[in-house]
Design an enzyme around this catalytic site. Sequence first.
Site, PDB file in Angstrom:
ATOM      1  N   ARG A 117      39.583  34.853  33.825  1.00  0.00           N
ATOM      2  CA  ARG A 117      40.574  35.117  32.769  1.00  0.00           C
ATOM      3  C   ARG A 117      41.105  33.770  32.260  1.00  0.00           C
ATOM      4  NH1 ARG A 117      43.167  39.940  32.490  1.00  0.00           N
ATOM      5  NH2 ARG A 117      42.971  40.369  34.710  1.00  0.00           N
ATOM      6  N   ARG A 147      40.281  42.924  33.756  1.00  0.00           N
ATOM      7  CA  ARG A 147      41.070  44.002  33.165  1.00  0.00           C
ATOM      8  C   ARG A 147      41.888  43.557  31.952  1.00  0.00           C
ATOM      9  NH1 ARG A 147      43.826  45.976  37.774  1.00  0.00           N
ATOM     10  NH2 ARG A 147      45.794  45.116  37.130  1.00  0.00           N
ATOM     11  N   HIS A 177      35.580  37.700  41.455  1.00  0.00           N
ATOM     12  CA  HIS A 177      36.987  37.318  41.365  1.00  0.00           C
ATOM     13  C   HIS A 177      37.218  35.905  41.899  1.00  0.00           C
ATOM     14  CE1 HIS A 177      41.348  38.119  41.199  1.00  0.00           C
ATOM     15  NE2 HIS A 177      41.015  39.131  40.434  1.00  0.00           N
ATOM     16  N   TYR A 210      52.439  32.622  37.571  1.00  0.00           N
ATOM     17  CA  TYR A 210      51.923  33.130  38.849  1.00  0.00           C
ATOM     18  C   TYR A 210      51.976  32.075  39.954  1.00  0.00           C
ATOM     19  CZ  TYR A 210      49.869  36.784  35.883  1.00  0.00           C
ATOM     20  OH  TYR A 210      49.665  37.784  34.992  1.00  0.00           O
TER      21      TYR A 210
END
Length: 231
Positions: A117, A147, A177, A210
Amino acid sequence: SNVVRLEIDREVDRYFIDKMIEYFDIEQNDIYITNGLIDFSFIFNMQETKKSLYYESFKPAVPLWLQKIEKKSFFEVLKSNDIFFIRPYHDFKLIIKFLEEAVLDKNVLSLKITLYRTNDDSKIIELLEKAAKNGKHVSVVIELKARFDEEKNVEWAKRLENAGCIVTYGFLDLKIHAKCMLVVRKEANKLVRYTHISTGNYNEKTALVYTDIDYLTKDELTGQEIINLFN
């Protein structure tokens, strides 16, 4: 403020629904069962003009020890030390700086990276394009099942391919991932591998929000493991 809408991502017991109606003081028709993932990405676009409602802005830091040796290249530092950053407290721009240094270094032969991402106007994408155009071998593994970012990742893939990067995709039955980058550099007639491994995405915007870790090393065993992963 008062609750105006309640979304629940799956069917739930009637007792629970009744408790929610009582607790939030809402009507039955204010409750929506989505039977799927709830997309919270709209929250990033919420704005408020009243500045007093905002938390004081946080500015990521450059570690003091790195400030002292800032004129040195990352390659020089990594010859004697591994580098460990904790985000968002440390500045993600340091990772971009490492990549930029690799792109501009004439001794760097190849770059490999996983992209799960990233953000609009991504400096990472821009640097990978530049590396390929500079004649470096650039391999990018893109996860198309990130997503809410599926469409954007397809666009990145096309853009990178047009620049001359080798782009591959994740498996149909698995989600890639991993977040890692491998830089192969020629030093004194031998190849040295520099590795970046992270829990966080190569995304300049979410890096401000994050909590993640970044690990940079030239450890040979780690480099070999990451080569195996890309292979």
